[in-house]
Design an enzyme around this catalytic site. Structure first.
Site, PDB file in Angstrom:
ATOM      1  N   HIS A  39     -12.418  13.908 -11.275  1.00 23.07           N
ATOM      2  CA  HIS A  39     -12.973  13.106 -12.370  1.00 23.07           C
ATOM      3  C   HIS A  39     -13.520  11.755 -11.919  1.00 23.07           C
ATOM      4  O   HIS A  39     -13.915  10.943 -12.751  1.00 23.07           O
ATOM      5  CB  HIS A  39     -11.965  12.922 -13.505  1.00 23.07           C
TER       6      HIS A  39
ATOM      7  N   ARG B  64     -20.020   2.091 -23.961  1.00 22.18           N
ATOM      8  CA  ARG B  64     -20.074   0.926 -23.059  1.00 22.18           C
ATOM      9  C   ARG B  64     -21.231   1.101 -22.082  1.00 22.18           C
ATOM     10  O   ARG B  64     -21.842   2.165 -22.023  1.00 22.18           O
ATOM     11  CB  ARG B  64     -18.773   0.884 -22.241  1.00 22.18           C
TER      12      ARG B  64
HETATM   13  C1  MV4 Z   1     -14.658  21.047 -20.312  1.00 20.48           C
HETATM   14  C2  MV4 Z   1     -14.948  21.780 -19.147  1.00 20.48           C
HETATM   15  C3  MV4 Z   1     -15.253  23.115 -19.294  1.00 20.48           C
HETATM   16  N1  MV4 Z   1     -15.239  23.688 -20.514  1.00 20.48           N
HETATM   17  N2  MV4 Z   1     -14.655  21.657 -21.504  1.00 20.48           N
HETATM   18  C4  MV4 Z   1     -13.300  17.004 -18.169  1.00 20.48           C
HETATM   19  C5  MV4 Z   1     -13.210  15.615 -18.707  1.00 20.48           C
HETATM   20  C6  MV4 Z   1     -13.406  15.727 -20.172  1.00 20.48           C
HETATM   21  N3  MV4 Z   1     -14.155  14.624 -20.668  1.00 20.48           N
HETATM   22  C7  MV4 Z   1     -14.090  17.024 -20.366  1.00 20.48           C
HETATM   23  N4  MV4 Z   1     -13.941  17.790 -19.172  1.00 20.48           N
HETATM   24  C8  MV4 Z   1     -14.293  19.087 -19.099  1.00 20.48           C
HETATM   25  N5  MV4 Z   1     -14.349  19.747 -20.283  1.00 20.48           N
HETATM   26  C9  MV4 Z   1     -14.930  22.950 -21.582  1.00 20.48           C
HETATM   27  N6  MV4 Z   1     -14.895  23.543 -22.774  1.00 20.48           N
HETATM   28  C10 MV4 Z   1     -14.925  21.107 -17.925  1.00 20.48           C
HETATM   29  C11 MV4 Z   1     -14.582  19.772 -17.895  1.00 20.48           C
HETATM   30  C12 MV4 Z   1     -14.534  19.151 -16.588  1.00 20.48           C
HETATM   31  C13 MV4 Z   1     -15.425  18.146 -16.232  1.00 20.48           C
HETATM   32  C14 MV4 Z   1     -16.384  17.659 -17.100  1.00 20.48           C
HETATM   33  C15 MV4 Z   1     -17.238  16.643 -16.719  1.00 20.48           C
HETATM   34  C16 MV4 Z   1     -17.154  16.124 -15.436  1.00 20.48           C
HETATM   35  C17 MV4 Z   1     -16.240  16.591 -14.558  1.00 20.48           C
HETATM   36  C18 MV4 Z   1     -15.355  17.598 -14.930  1.00 20.48           C
HETATM   37  C19 MV4 Z   1     -14.425  18.064 -14.014  1.00 20.48           C
HETATM   38  C20 MV4 Z   1     -13.551  19.046 -14.379  1.00 20.48           C
HETATM   39  C21 MV4 Z   1     -13.608  19.586 -15.670  1.00 20.48           C
END
Ligand code: MV4
Length: 499
Positions: free
Chosen positions: A235, A292
């Site tokens: 992240h 932000r």
């Molecule tokens: C997800 C996803 C896959 N499918 N939702 C990670 C942080 C949070 N803000 C949302 N995230 C994710 N949600 C669904 N339905 C994968 C992620 C995710 C991710 C998203 C954005 C940037 C990096 C990430 C790393 C791992 C998982």
């Protein structure tokens, strides 16, 4: 209304960035500092500086009362929160408003509306913004969750209702794993947010992380295209680009319209970012809105020729944005590398110490947004971002070449950084083809460590120090790329992998 003096409730590179924008707008700036950073660049850059407490953020940068006292004492009329710290705390925006000061950001109501993730999901869905298929209410029982999960189709994801940032999140492959995942996600959510509610979403496999820059004033809401943020580890984003090689002009219009609808649904004002997952088939889903300025805002500034912090200041003063010809298309390609103090040889833990030498790249369309200088201490109290190297060029491949050149000029001595990681990434054929998604670095752990030249930075720093001494003593160069013996040295240096 004219802003006369802005207090910057932050530190490091973003505080310096905001102070610079203030000076260009003819606004005085007030820096705040803790016992750990009273001689940092942001303090030296500002017109005035105010101590807010001890080193620990909880005792200084996170204390609403200390920040407000500093603003009143220094006679500031507005507060810029930067990113992190108090920037997305609705109580802070509210306290600033109540103190009769201008909060440079959206209303506390808009921050609050986007802060509750399930409530925001419902609001976005009602506003016609595509969200990931899933529950609209928190899960109350395992059998009910199993019915919903079966309807969505496995794999599903358990997410914290209060969530964000990936905490309280679980991927669930099948019905047997659902119960345990709900329990552990709820426990983690309780610990992280003091709220154990969780809900279900369909798991989107191998998406890209795309975010849209939004700008809103009293008259209109516009978007400034996307940033590609898929290159991340746990992240933490490491490299960002604008535009994304996966986004066509049509897709940009579609995601952009969704982002504008999202902002409008909460009465958004100022600069903000809507995060989306972009699936391989071109479908996209709203995740959350960051209320932000973001770390990676410079790539949008390069691609659109807009100074986003200046726009924030103008909008907060009620002047309206300068963007008048809209819609706007991106021009060329911009890349940002986050230069982070971390030690690959020590599990990527933050590397601390004194910056003994710092040489930052320059040249056409090369920008260094830094928060440290030679002599500054990098402590474990604050985040490990030393600075951001940002370039712009006519297209993606030229931007990659420019970034590789710029990185070859960067010299940091005193703490370990991820500089060599960036060079390996930029040299990678799959990266160069734009084949990235959020799991890229999980698959490509080979890029995280490499056979780096351990003495590279030290050697370049010594060469710079010797050259400096030569200049001071006005004598013939002992070491240089020019001259009879210098030519030899320079060639040898290059052969040894100096660059
Ligand atoms: C997800 C996803 C896959 N499918 N939702 C990670 C942080 C949070 N803000 C949302 N995230 C994710 N949600 C669904 N339905 C994968 C992620 C995710 C991710 C998203 C954005 C940037 C990096 C990430 C790393 C791992 C998982």
């Amino acid at each position: 209304m004219k802003l006369n003096r802005v207090l910057v409730a932050n530190r490091g590179e973003i505080a310096v960035r905001v102070i610079r924008a203030c000076r260009e707008e003819g606004i005085e700036s007030v820096a705040v500092y803790s016992d750990a950073d009273r001689s940092s660049p942001h303090v030296r850059a500002a017109d005035l500086a105010w101590r807010i407490g001890p080193a620990r953020p909880a005792d200084s940068y996170l204390r609403i009362k200390a920040i407000l006292e500093a603003a009143v004492a220094s006679k500031a009329d507005a507060i810029h929160p930067g990113y992190g710290f108090l920037s997305e705390r609705a109580e802070f925006a509210e306290a600033v408003e109540h103190a009769g000061l201008v909060f440079i950001g959206p209303s506390s109501a808009a921050i609050r509306a986007m802060g509750d993730k399930t409530a925001a999901r419902q609001r976005m869905r009602a506003a016609g913004v595509p969200v990931v298929p899933g529950g609209t209410e928190p899960v109350t029982d395992v059998p009910g969750a199993q019915v919903l999960a079966r309807a969505l189709g496995y794999p599903v994801m358990v997410k914290a209702s209060a969530g964000g940032g990936g905490r309280g999140m679980r991927v669930v492959a099948g019905p047997d794993a659902l119960g345990p995942a709900l329990t552990s996600a709820a426990a983690e959510a309780e610990k992280a947010f003091g709220d154990r509610r969780v809900y279900l979403e369909k798991f989107i496999e191998r998406p890209r992380h795309i975010e849209i820059q939004v700008l809103a004033d009293f008259a209109k809401t516009v978007h400034l295209g996307e940033r590609e943020c898929s290159i991340q580890r746990r992240h933490q984003k490491l490299l960002e680009e604008a535009p994304s090689s996966a986004v066509s002009p049509q897709l940009r219009r579609d995601i952009g319209s969704a982002a504008i609808a999202a902002a409008a649904a909460v009465g958004y004002r100022g600069a903000g970012t809507c995060e989306f997952l972009l699936a391989a088939d071109g479908s996209f889903y709203f995740l959350e809105m960051n209320t932000r300025i973001q770390v990676e805002h410079p790539v949008t500034e390069f691609a659109y020729g807009v100074d986003l912090v200046r726009e924030q200041l103008r909008i907060a003063a009620g002047k309206g944005m300068t963007v008048s010809e809209w819609p706007m298309a991106p021009r060329g390609h911009s890349i940002e590398c986050r230069i982070i103090s971390e030690d690959p040889a020590n599990g990527f833990l933050p590397s601390t110490g004194t910056i003994r030498h710092l040489r930052t790249p320059s040249g056409p369309e090369v920008r260094w947004d830094g928060g440290v200088e030679a002599g500054d201490e990098v402590t474990r109290h604050y985040d490990s971002l030393l600075g951001k190297l940002v370039v712009h060029a006519e297209d993606r491949s030229a931007a990659i070449r420019r970034m590789r050149r710029a990185l070859s000029e960067l010299v940091v001595v005193g703490v370990a950084t991820n500089q060599a990681f960036h060079q390996r990434l930029l040299a990678d054929p799959a990266f160069q083809r734009g084949e990235v998604d959020i799991q890229f670095l999980e698959r490509r752990t080979d890029l995280l460590t490499g056979a780096d030249d351990p003495a590279r930075n030290l050697r370049l720093a010594v060469a710079a120090a010797l050259a400096e001494e030569d200049r001071r003593q006005r004598r013939k160069p002992a070491v240089s790329g020019a001259g009879e013996n210098g030519g030899e040295w320079s060639r040898a240096g290059r052969l040894e992998g100096l660059r």
